[in-house]
Design a protein around this motif. Structure first.
Motif, short mmCIF file in Angstrom:
data_model
loop_
_atom_site.label_atom_id
_atom_site.label_comp_id
_atom_site.label_asym_id
_atom_site.label_seq_id
_atom_site.Cartn_x
_atom_site.Cartn_y
_atom_site.Cartn_z
N VAL A 217 16.33 60.10 4.52
CA VAL A 217 17.47 59.85 5.41
C VAL A 217 16.95 59.81 6.84
O VAL A 217 16.22 60.71 7.28
CB VAL A 217 18.54 60.95 5.27
N PHE A 218 17.33 58.75 7.57
CA PHE A 218 16.95 58.61 8.98
C PHE A 218 18.21 58.42 9.81
O PHE A 218 19.16 57.76 9.38
CB PHE A 218 16.02 57.40 9.18
N TYR A 219 18.20 59.00 11.01
CA TYR A 219 19.29 58.81 11.96
C TYR A 219 18.76 57.98 13.12
O TYR A 219 17.83 58.40 13.82
CB TYR A 219 19.83 60.17 12.43
N LEU A 220 19.36 56.82 13.31
CA LEU A 220 18.89 55.85 14.31
C LEU A 220 19.94 55.74 15.41
O LEU A 220 21.09 55.39 15.16
CB LEU A 220 18.67 54.50 13.64
N SER A 221 19.54 56.06 16.64
CA SER A 221 20.50 56.08 17.74
C SER A 221 19.84 55.57 19.02
O SER A 221 18.62 55.64 19.18
CB SER A 221 21.02 57.50 17.96
N THR A 222 20.68 55.06 19.92
CA THR A 222 20.18 54.67 21.24
C THR A 222 20.19 55.84 22.21
O THR A 222 19.90 55.67 23.39
CB THR A 222 21.04 53.52 21.82
N GLY A 223 20.51 57.03 21.72
CA GLY A 223 20.48 58.23 22.55
C GLY A 223 19.06 58.58 22.98
O GLY A 223 18.07 58.22 22.33
N ALA A 224 18.94 59.30 24.09
CA ALA A 224 17.63 59.69 24.62
C ALA A 224 17.04 60.83 23.80
O ALA A 224 17.76 61.65 23.23
CB ALA A 224 17.77 60.10 26.08
N TRP A 225 15.71 60.87 23.75
CA TRP A 225 15.02 61.94 23.02
C TRP A 225 15.41 63.32 23.54
O TRP A 225 15.35 64.31 22.80
CB TRP A 225 13.51 61.75 23.15
N ASN A 226 15.81 63.41 24.81
CA ASN A 226 16.19 64.70 25.38
C ASN A 226 17.35 65.34 24.63
O ASN A 226 17.56 66.55 24.70
CB ASN A 226 16.59 64.53 26.85
N THR A 227 18.17 64.52 23.94
CA THR A 227 19.34 65.05 23.25
C THR A 227 19.02 65.51 21.83
O THR A 227 19.92 65.96 21.12
CB THR A 227 20.45 63.99 23.19
N LEU A 228 17.76 65.41 21.41
CA LEU A 228 17.38 65.74 20.03
C LEU A 228 17.83 67.13 19.58
O LEU A 228 18.40 67.26 18.49
CB LEU A 228 15.86 65.60 19.87
N PRO A 229 17.60 68.20 20.37
CA PRO A 229 17.98 69.53 19.87
C PRO A 229 19.46 69.65 19.51
O PRO A 229 19.81 70.14 18.44
CB PRO A 229 17.61 70.47 21.03
N THR A 230 20.34 69.20 20.41
CA THR A 230 21.77 69.35 20.14
C THR A 230 22.21 68.47 18.98
O THR A 230 23.10 68.85 18.21
CB THR A 230 22.61 69.03 21.38
N LEU A 231 21.60 67.30 18.82
CA LEU A 231 21.97 66.43 17.70
C LEU A 231 21.52 67.03 16.37
O LEU A 231 22.25 66.96 15.37
CB LEU A 231 21.36 65.04 17.89
N GLU A 232 20.33 67.61 16.33
CA GLU A 232 19.86 68.24 15.09
C GLU A 232 20.77 69.42 14.71
O GLU A 232 21.09 69.62 13.53
CB GLU A 232 18.42 68.72 15.25
#
Length: 370
Positions: A217-232
């Motif tokens: 499973v992969f999550y593909l987004s145009t969001g910035a890498w800086n948002t990775l912690p909150t998204l995970e």
């Protein structure tokens, strides 16, 4: 001089001054490891180096990998809940001083690879013939003047025949904010329970994957890498399957002031097809931006690599917040349009429950035909 060139030089100059200032304060380079992925033949190890105060707590500590499936789920939930309760407001993780062109060494399985970060501090190391078995692993990342870290990597089972790629904003997560504010929202808001999941989407994903236990499973987004912690944290707390996030870097490029979100998605989708040539992908997005067009194009060009497409249809209010108009950007299509043209089944629905119902109808029709 083009505006993009000016912006890029200004960013580099600002970052150099910030680095010098932080070094004088005793700060040192710090490595942020993203979740990597690959096959038994090759592996992408991803991360970034930024300046950090050695006396401060890390912005995000990656999840430790337990031994059993049960403990993976249990520890993931405990880890996410703890971060959600104790995390500081995330403005620090968005305004970072990256360390460009820093020597980096990756130790993955039997291989040791040396490289340098790019001008924005990112690295994507391709490790060939690493010797790691299928499953989750940890690799060691070292960088000059920084403490070594371990990062998670997923080695996909060669027997996997299917996989899932999902968008995030407006597909699995509702924020009720204009699209241009999503990055700040994801990065700055403290508690993950202020972001709401799309109803039924986690259940829909579980049903899609029910017959494919080895599916990545992969999550593909145009969001910035800086948002990775909150998204995970958000994905874990709301019961979505675990998988690498493929985000992007904001900022000026040689051809523009900002990177193209559409090109980012197209490039990453094609990379997955190249890395996993034997996998058919379930592609899931929404009609608030350009997902229908991007996924339709992939189905047209690579129909044998696409198992199906699901599009979440935004309501008029969400459409306005997404792009300023109450209707979808791309021409609306009906269920089955792509199947008629490319042999790729396609369903559309307002939420996961409606998509799940249509998925079950599709399965029933196939069973009756068989």
């Amino acid at each position: 001089m083009a505006l993009a060139d000016f912006a890029r030089r200004f960013e580099d100059s600002l970052n150099r001054r910030g680095t010098v200032t932080r070094v004088e304060k005793g700060w040192r380079p710090s490595i942020i490891g993203f979740t990597g992925y690959g096959s038994t033949r090759s592996l992408h190890v991803l991360g970034r180096t930024v300046m950090a105060d050695p006396d401060a707590k890390p912005l995000f500590k990656p999840l430790r990998l337990p031994t059993s499936t049960h403990s993976v789920v249990k520890e993931a939930l405990e880890h996410a809940e703890k971060l959600s309760e104790t995390a500081q407001r995330g403005w620090r993780q968005f305004f970072t001083t990256q360390v460009g062109f820093l020597p980096v060494t990756v130790r993955a399985g039997d291989k040791v690879i040396s490289t340098r970060t790019d001008r924005s501090g990112y690295f994507d190391v391709l490790v060939q013939d690493h010797g790691l078995e299928p499953g989750w692993h940890e690799v060691v990342i070292e960088a000059a003047a920084a403490e070594p870290i371990t990062a998670k990597v997923l080695v996909v089972n060669p027997s996997a025949s299917h996989g899932l790629v999902s968008d995030i904003d407006d597909t699995v997560m509702i924020t009720w904010l204009p699209r241009m504010l999503l990055a700040a929202w994801n990065s700055w808001v403290r508690h993950t329970n202020t972001r709401q999941p799309v109803p039924g989407m986690a259940e829909f994903y579980r049903e899609v994957l029910a017959d494919h236990p080895d599916a990545p499973v992969f999550y593909l987004s145009t969001g910035a890498w800086n948002t990775l912690p909150t998204l995970e944290i958000f994905l874990t707390l709301n019961g979505f399957p675990t998988g690498p996030l493929l985000l992007t870097d904001w900022g000026p490029t040689p051809t523009g002031l900002f990177r193209s979100g559409q090109e980012h998605k197209k490039t990453q989708l094609r990379n997955l097809i190249i890395t996993f040539p034997d996998i058919q992908w379930f592609l899931i997005g929404d009609d608030g931006q350009h997902d229908p067009l991007i996924l339709d194009e992939l189905a047209r060009e690579h129909p044998r690599h696409v198992a199906g497409i699901a599009i979440r249809q935004l309501n008029p209010v969400e459409q306005v917040l997404s792009h300023g108009m109450p209707e979808a950007i791309d021409d609306p299509r009906l269920d089955g349009d792509d199947e008629a043209r490319y042999g790729v089944p396609t369903i559309r629905g307002a939420d996961g429950f409606e998509l799940l119902a249509k998925l079950n109808q599709l399965k029933s029709r196939r069973t009756s035909r068989g």
